[in-house]
Scaffold this motif. Structure first.
Motif, PDB file in Angstrom:
ATOM      1  N   ARG A 171      31.895 -18.235  -7.920  1.00 47.29           N
ATOM      2  CA  ARG A 171      32.303 -19.372  -8.750  1.00 47.29           C
ATOM      3  C   ARG A 171      33.811 -19.330  -9.055  1.00 47.29           C
ATOM      4  O   ARG A 171      34.494 -20.344  -8.961  1.00 47.29           O
ATOM      5  N   SER A 172      34.319 -18.159  -9.431  1.00 52.32           N
ATOM      6  CA  SER A 172      35.739 -18.134  -9.775  1.00 52.32           C
ATOM      7  C   SER A 172      36.603 -18.252  -8.520  1.00 52.32           C
ATOM      8  O   SER A 172      37.660 -18.887  -8.534  1.00 52.32           O
ATOM      9  N   GLN A 173      36.125 -17.674  -7.403  1.00 54.63           N
ATOM     10  CA  GLN A 173      36.912 -17.769  -6.166  1.00 54.63           C
ATOM     11  C   GLN A 173      37.046 -19.209  -5.673  1.00 54.63           C
ATOM     12  O   GLN A 173      38.113 -19.608  -5.204  1.00 54.63           O
ATOM     13  N   ILE A 174      35.976 -19.977  -5.792  1.00 47.51           N
ATOM     14  CA  ILE A 174      36.060 -21.338  -5.240  1.00 47.51           C
ATOM     15  C   ILE A 174      37.056 -22.179  -6.058  1.00 47.51           C
ATOM     16  O   ILE A 174      37.802 -22.987  -5.493  1.00 47.51           O
ATOM     17  N   GLY A 175      37.127 -21.922  -7.351  1.00 46.74           N
ATOM     18  CA  GLY A 175      38.137 -22.603  -8.181  1.00 46.74           C
ATOM     19  C   GLY A 175      39.549 -22.226  -7.759  1.00 46.74           C
ATOM     20  O   GLY A 175      40.419 -23.079  -7.576  1.00 46.74           O
TER      21      GLY A 175
END
Ligand SMILES: *Cc1c(COP(=O)(O)O)cnc(C)c1O
Length: 418
Positions: A171-175
């Motif tokens: 989740r944080s990587q895709i942001g």
């Protein structure tokens, strides 16, 4: 009951021209099914199916699907070359790969394909490879944890739970990936996730859609990126067993529409296009592996030896997958004999069926192994020096076309250095 799409009589005459084993595909079934899918998602004006080439990488089949309006989902250099060879390019091609070599990104970019990035490090890898990032780009999401909606037992072997799967970004990587891509000049964004394979529940796509739609709303807010497409990927299953109910594609489309209207429309994202990358659903039921009973053997069990083996269809050996078998011309006879139906590999898992109740099989009988249209021929290999079979297409007018010849020993030896 499962009924073959060819009659015993038809198959006898086909087998006179083309020796068994072979895979045969049903043009009519493929076209009708592609149209059903399109209708089920017609409420979304941008909807597009990108057929997962790996399921059935055969040009005549790919062209047929392209005629029905499908794009192609590729994941390797040769799959991109196949698409190109079929005259499919530009945004008709989705490139969803992982652990991607630089030359494959180059090829995909040259073709104008939509590139779907599997990892955050691929953002800069792509930038360094191409010298730029494409203006339209997609990222693959992996929510982690467990995902059980619609999973069949067999599927736990085909695909791990998201938390154990090698695919996609957190989740944080895709942001972060979206922000970085935007900084590098990307303007149109897509998101993708593939959480389960061969699902039989009508809830899989709607559940996945909710996850991705929620994510899209959050990412839009968080990054300011313009999200124009959401890719539900593959995973809709088919009933391999006669007693399994088939999914209902209209209900599936309707479930996704409800999620769309609840989540995307209120967020001002009612213009997002949906896409799918179905393989099994598009082709699985419309292929048969046709084989001849060539031996019988009675030891501690009763065996039927056929002229196909696991190199023609790996799923039973690999996953213990069930594939229904019809003994042609004996459809009305009672299934009162118990057999293991085996191929000739020197591997004890080379069994198309174990303890299967069938009518009495006689040598020379033609057997149809059902649901081999996807992940059938394509998973073939050359173990034990076995050669890949021919592929045939049953045309809508009843004629039969050879769409791939069988391999010969020359093909097998083509790469060796004596
Ligand atoms: C294998 C694959 C598909 C197709 O999966 P099916 O289970 O055949 O629908 C779609 N997308 C990607 C990225 C895949 O790897």
């Amino acid at each position: 009951m499962k009924t073959p799409f060819v009659t015993a009589e038809q198959l006898r005459s086909i087998a006179e021209r083309y020796p068994t084993p072979f895979h045969i595909y049903d043009e009519k079934g493929i076209r009708e099914n592609a149209r059903r899918l399109k209708r089920a998602f017609a409420w979304n004006p941008g909807f597009r199916e990108y057929f997962a080439v790996k399921a059935t990488p055969t040009p005549k089949i790919l062209k047929l699907l392209h005629e029905e309006g499908c794009g192609l989902d590729c994941s390797s250099l040769t799959e991109l070359m196949l698409a190109k060879g079929c005259g499919v390019r530009g945004e008709d091609v989705m490139f969803s790969s992982n652990d991607t070599p630089a030359e494959e990104f180059e090829m995909a970019a040259r073709m104008g394909a939509i590139i779907n990035l599997d990892d955050i490090t691929h953002v800069d890898f792509l930038k360094n490879t191409l010298g730029y990032v494409p203006q339209k780009i997609s990222c693959r999401f992996n929510p982690g944890g467990m995902f059980t909606v619609g999973k069949s037992h067999e599927d736990f072997q085909v695909m791990d739970n998201p938390g154990d799967a090698k695919y996609g970004m957190t989740r944080s990587q895709i942001g972060q990936a979206f922000c970085r891509l935007k900084e590098l000049g990307a303007q149109e964004f897509g998101i993708h996730a593939f959480l389960a394979s061969n699902t039989l529940s009508n809830e899989y796509y709607p559940t996945l859609a909710r996850i991705l739609f929620q994510l899209a709303v959050e990412l839009k807010e968080e990054t300011g990126c313009r999200i124009t497409f959401i890719n539900l990927s593959g995973g809709i299953g088919i009933p391999y067993r006669p007693e399994e109910p088939a999914g209902d594609i209209d209900l599936i489309g309707e479930g996704v529409r409800r999620a769309y209207e609840e989540l995307l429309v209120p967020a001002g994202m009612g213009d997002v296009a949906l896409c799918t990358e179905l393989g099994r659903f598009m082709l699985g039921p419309y292929g048969h592996l046709v084989t001849t009973a060539v031996h019988e053997k009675h030891t501690y069990k009763d065996y039927v030896g056929v002229d196909a083996c696991a190199v023609n269809l790996m799923r039973p050996a690999m996953y213990g997958a069930y594939h229904h078998i019809t003994v042609m011309g004996k459809e009305q006879l009672p299934c009162d004999h118990k057999y293991d139906v085996v191929g000739s590999l020197c591997e004890n898992n080379d069994k198309f069926a174990i303890d299967r109740m069938l009518p009495k099989v006689d040598l020379g009988d033609l057997l149809v192994i059902h649901d081999t249209g996807a992940h059938g021929f394509s998973m073939g290999y050359n173990y034990n020096g076995k050669l890949r079979s021919a592929e045939l297409l049953l045309r809508e007018d009843g004629s039969v076309e050879l769409i791939r010849r069988a391999e010969t020993p020359d093909d097998y030896f083509a790469t060796v250095v004596w």
